[in-house]
Design a protein around this motif. Structure first.
Motif, PDB file in Angstrom:
ATOM      1  N   THR A  51       0.845  -1.186   0.000  1.00  0.00           N
ATOM      2  CA  THR A  51       0.000   0.000   0.000  1.00  0.00           C
ATOM      3  C   THR A  51       0.884   1.241   0.000  1.00  0.00           C
ATOM      4  O   THR A  51       1.941   1.261   0.624  1.00  0.00           O
ATOM      5  N   LEU A  52       0.444   2.277  -0.686  1.00  0.00           N
ATOM      6  CA  LEU A  52       1.143   3.557  -0.734  1.00  0.00           C
ATOM      7  C   LEU A  52       0.311   4.582   0.030  1.00  0.00           C
ATOM      8  O   LEU A  52      -0.901   4.673  -0.162  1.00  0.00           O
ATOM      9  N   PHE A  53       0.962   5.339   0.890  1.00  0.00           N
ATOM     10  CA  PHE A  53       0.309   6.425   1.616  1.00  0.00           C
ATOM     11  C   PHE A  53       0.820   7.734   1.029  1.00  0.00           C
ATOM     12  O   PHE A  53       2.015   7.883   0.799  1.00  0.00           O
ATOM     13  N   ALA A  54      -0.082   8.675   0.773  1.00  0.00           N
ATOM     14  CA  ALA A  54       0.323   9.948   0.165  1.00  0.00           C
ATOM     15  C   ALA A  54      -0.433  11.103   0.800  1.00  0.00           C
ATOM     16  O   ALA A  54      -1.617  10.989   1.126  1.00  0.00           O
ATOM     17  N   HIS A  55       0.268  12.204   0.978  1.00  0.00           N
ATOM     18  CA  HIS A  55      -0.342  13.468   1.374  1.00  0.00           C
ATOM     19  C   HIS A  55       0.173  14.517   0.401  1.00  0.00           C
ATOM     20  O   HIS A  55       1.353  14.856   0.416  1.00  0.00           O
ATOM     21  N   CYS A  56      -0.720  15.019  -0.449  1.00  0.00           N
ATOM     22  CA  CYS A  56      -0.344  15.984  -1.482  1.00  0.00           C
ATOM     23  C   CYS A  56      -1.086  17.289  -1.237  1.00  0.00           C
ATOM     24  O   CYS A  56      -2.227  17.287  -0.777  1.00  0.00           O
ATOM     25  N   ASP A  62      -5.316  21.421  -0.165  1.00  0.00           N
ATOM     26  CA  ASP A  62      -4.818  20.204   0.477  1.00  0.00           C
ATOM     27  C   ASP A  62      -5.620  19.011  -0.041  1.00  0.00           C
ATOM     28  O   ASP A  62      -6.823  18.923   0.172  1.00  0.00           O
ATOM     29  N   ILE A  63      -4.953  18.111  -0.754  1.00  0.00           N
ATOM     30  CA  ILE A  63      -5.609  16.928  -1.306  1.00  0.00           C
ATOM     31  C   ILE A  63      -5.925  15.939  -0.182  1.00  0.00           C
ATOM     32  O   ILE A  63      -6.808  15.106  -0.302  1.00  0.00           O
ATOM     33  N   GLY A  64      -5.187  16.026   0.918  1.00  0.00           N
ATOM     34  CA  GLY A  64      -5.449  15.201   2.099  1.00  0.00           C
ATOM     35  C   GLY A  64      -4.597  13.955   2.148  1.00  0.00           C
ATOM     36  O   GLY A  64      -3.845  13.634   1.232  1.00  0.00           O
ATOM     37  N   GLU A  73      -4.736   4.652  -8.046  1.00  0.00           N
ATOM     38  CA  GLU A  73      -4.126   5.974  -8.107  1.00  0.00           C
ATOM     39  C   GLU A  73      -5.042   7.005  -7.481  1.00  0.00           C
ATOM     40  O   GLU A  73      -6.234   6.752  -7.287  1.00  0.00           O
ATOM     41  N   ILE A  74      -4.462   8.153  -7.152  1.00  0.00           N
ATOM     42  CA  ILE A  74      -5.258   9.339  -6.839  1.00  0.00           C
ATOM     43  C   ILE A  74      -4.974  10.341  -7.946  1.00  0.00           C
ATOM     44  O   ILE A  74      -3.912  10.305  -8.580  1.00  0.00           O
ATOM     45  N   THR A  75      -5.919  11.208  -8.191  1.00  0.00           N
ATOM     46  CA  THR A  75      -5.725  12.224  -9.222  1.00  0.00           C
ATOM     47  C   THR A  75      -6.489  13.476  -8.830  1.00  0.00           C
ATOM     48  O   THR A  75      -7.496  13.406  -8.116  1.00  0.00           O
ATOM     49  N   TRP A  76      -5.999  14.613  -9.272  1.00  0.00           N
ATOM     50  CA  TRP A  76      -6.700  15.872  -9.088  1.00  0.00           C
ATOM     51  C   TRP A  76      -6.353  16.785 -10.255  1.00  0.00           C
ATOM     52  O   TRP A  76      -5.374  16.574 -10.954  1.00  0.00           O
ATOM     53  N   SER A  77      -7.197  17.779 -10.460  1.00  0.00           N
ATOM     54  CA  SER A  77      -6.940  18.734 -11.534  1.00  0.00           C
ATOM     55  C   SER A  77      -7.043  20.138 -10.969  1.00  0.00           C
ATOM     56  O   SER A  77      -7.667  20.371  -9.930  1.00  0.00           O
ATOM     57  N   TYR A  91       4.137  14.162   0.034  1.00  0.00           N
ATOM     58  CA  TYR A  91       4.916  13.311   0.930  1.00  0.00           C
ATOM     59  C   TYR A  91       4.320  11.920   0.762  1.00  0.00           C
ATOM     60  O   TYR A  91       3.102  11.749   0.870  1.00  0.00           O
ATOM     61  N   THR A  92       5.144  10.928   0.458  1.00  0.00           N
ATOM     62  CA  THR A  92       4.643   9.568   0.254  1.00  0.00           C
ATOM     63  C   THR A  92       5.447   8.594   1.095  1.00  0.00           C
ATOM     64  O   THR A  92       6.614   8.845   1.424  1.00  0.00           O
TER      65      THR A  92
END
Length: 151
Positions: A51-56, A62-64, A73-77, A91-92
Motif C-alpha cells: 500500500t502507498l500512503f500519500a499526502h499531497c 490540500d488533497i489530504g 491511483e489518486i488524481t486531481w486537476s 509526501y509519500t
C-alpha cells in the motif's frame, strides 16, 4: 522568451480580458496559449501488494491523506494561478520507506516538466526502487526520486 517579455505578455492579457483564460506555455523563443487545466496522478505500482500512503497539497489546496491500494491511483486537476507560482508537492511512504517531492511547478525558462507531462497530464508512479515520472511523448518512465529508509 525572457522574463520581461513574459511579464509584459501577462500584463497585456490581463488588460485585454480578465475573464478569458490567458496563461501561456513558453517554449524557448515562442509561446502558445494553453487551456488552463492540468491533471496530476499519483499511481501505486509497488510490488508485493504494498500500500502507498500519500499526502499531497499546494499552498491553497490540500488533497489530504490518502491510502492508495496496489494498482490504484489518486488524481486531481487544477488551473495554474495567473501569477505563475502554482506549486504542488507530495509526501509519500510505504511501511518502511518514504520520499517527498514537488509534483507540479510553473516553468518559465525550461520545459522539463511540461514536456514529460505532455503539457497537461503528470503521472508520478511509485515503484519498488522509487518514484518515476511518465515521459508521455516517449512512452517511458524515468526514475526521479529514490526511496529513503524509514518514515
Amino acid at each position: 522568451m525572457n522574463d520581461f517579455n513574459r511579464h509584459a505578455f501577462l500584463f497585456v492579457c490581463a488588460a485585454l480580458a480578465l475573464s478569458a483564460p490567458c496563461l501561456a506555455n513558453f517554449h524557448e523563443d515562442n509561446w502558445e496559449l494553453r487551456p488552463g487545466r492540468w491533471h496530476v496522478h499519483v499511481v501505486n505500482n509497488l510490488g508485493a501488494g504494498k500500500t502507498l500512503f500519500a499526502h499531497c497539497q499546494s499552498k491553497n489546496d490540500d488533497i489530504g491523506n490518502r491510502t492508495i491500494a496496489p494498482g490504484a491511483e489518486i488524481t486531481w486537476s487544477f488551473k495554474p494561478n495567473f501569477f505563475g507560482t502554482t506549486l504542488y508537492w507530495c509526501y509519500t511512504r510505504t511501511d518502511h520507506e518514504h520520499t517527498a517531492f514537488d509534483v507540479y511547478w510553473e516553468e518559465s525558462k525550461h520545459n522539463w516538466l511540461r514536456y514529460r507531462c505532455n503539457y497537461k497530464e503528470c503521472f508520478w508512479i511509485a515503484k519498488d526502487d522509487g518514484f518515476y515520472i511518465r515521459v508521455i511523448p516517449e512512452k517511458r518512465d524515468e526514475l526521479i526520486h529514490k526511496w529513503e529508509p524509514g518514515w
